[in-house]
Design an enzyme around this catalytic site. Structure first.
Site, short mmCIF file in Angstrom:
data_model
loop_
_atom_site.label_atom_id
_atom_site.label_comp_id
_atom_site.label_asym_id
_atom_site.label_seq_id
_atom_site.Cartn_x
_atom_site.Cartn_y
_atom_site.Cartn_z
N HIS A 38 -0.88 1.95 5.52
CA HIS A 38 -0.70 2.77 4.31
C HIS A 38 0.31 3.86 4.62
O HIS A 38 0.65 4.08 5.79
CB HIS A 38 -2.04 3.39 3.92
N HIS A 122 5.75 8.05 6.78
CA HIS A 122 5.78 6.97 7.76
C HIS A 122 4.60 6.05 7.53
O HIS A 122 3.63 6.45 6.86
CB HIS A 122 5.71 7.55 9.18
P1 2AM Z 1 -1.16 8.71 10.78
O1 2AM Z 1 -0.88 7.47 10.01
O2 2AM Z 1 0.09 9.41 11.18
O3 2AM Z 1 -2.12 8.51 11.90
C1 2AM Z 1 -6.04 8.69 7.84
O4 2AM Z 1 -6.52 9.22 9.02
C2 2AM Z 1 -4.59 9.02 7.67
O5 2AM Z 1 -4.39 10.43 7.64
C3 2AM Z 1 -3.72 8.47 8.78
O6 2AM Z 1 -2.67 7.74 8.20
C4 2AM Z 1 -3.19 9.69 9.50
O7 2AM Z 1 -1.85 9.68 9.76
C5 2AM Z 1 -3.34 10.80 8.51
N1 2AM Z 1 -3.57 12.07 9.18
C6 2AM Z 1 -2.76 13.15 9.13
N2 2AM Z 1 -3.28 14.15 9.80
C7 2AM Z 1 -4.42 13.71 10.35
C8 2AM Z 1 -5.40 14.32 11.19
N3 2AM Z 1 -5.32 15.58 11.60
N4 2AM Z 1 -6.42 13.55 11.58
C9 2AM Z 1 -6.52 12.26 11.18
N5 2AM Z 1 -5.64 11.66 10.37
C10 2AM Z 1 -4.60 12.37 9.96
#
Ligand code: 2AM
Length: 179
Positions: A38, A122
């Protein structure tokens, strides 16, 4: 309590194409399965159910147009010298920025703390734990020209996330149409 984030889910065909980037023999990489791919607009974190209802109501008031985006390039996230994620990038997209800004103000209206981190759109493809630098370099080089689009965006989604032993499990709690 429930752990929430707001994201664009990706059409099946897009996730299947992204899947072709994953699965390489890269020691230290935990590849994201296609069903979990996603594009996060805003991570919310743990909230109680009352706040979750307020978030849903605020997101429901957003009026924005549908648009399309193009996925482009691959890269890594690092903290200090530790490389911890691999992702597919997104071509610059004012409509996506506009939607992200609307989501941000809706969440603040619903009582969330403002997001201070810069938005770097991203799609995470792998989480990394001390990857082999040479193999990582090969993967980045081999996929540098990745490009996929246009990807239509007709709604955005509020997801909940449960962290299990097998990795996170995401559930779409509500979807909000863009017209
Ligand atoms: P990521 O794709 O860069 O890992 C669910 O966890 C989504 O929220 C993930 O896509 C994650 O990004 C994003 N996300 C952003 N900040 C986060 C955090 N502090 N902890 C966990 N997930 C985070």
């Amino acid at each position: 309590m429930v752990r929430l984030f707001v994201a664009l889910d990706l059409p099946f065909e897009v996730r299947e194409r992204l899947r072709l980037l994953t699965g390489a023999k890269l020691p230290g990489a935990r590849w994201v399965p296609p069903e979990n791919m996603h594009l996060t607009l805003r991570f919310v974190g743990e909230v109680d159910h009352g706040r979750a209802d307020d978030i849903d109501a605020a997101l429901g008031t957003i009026a924005a147009r549908g648009f399309s985006l193009t996925l482009e390039g691959v890269g890594t996230f690092q903290s200090g010298r530790r490389v911890h994620a691999l992702w597919a990038g997104v071509e610059r997209n004012p409509a996506l920025e506009h939607l992200r800004a609307k989501v941000e103000s809706a969440l603040v209206r619903a009582g969330c703390e403002p997001e201070r981190r810069k938005f770097t759109p991203h799609v995470t493809l792998a989480r990394l734990d001390q990857p082999d630098p040479a193999k990582l370099g090969d993967w980045l080089h081999g996929n540098a020209l990745f490009r996929l689009g246009p990807v239509p965006v007709e709604h955005f989604t509020l997801f909940s996330s449960r962290l299990g032993r097998e990795g996170p499990h995401y559930t779409a709690e509500a979807a909000y149409a863009l017209r």
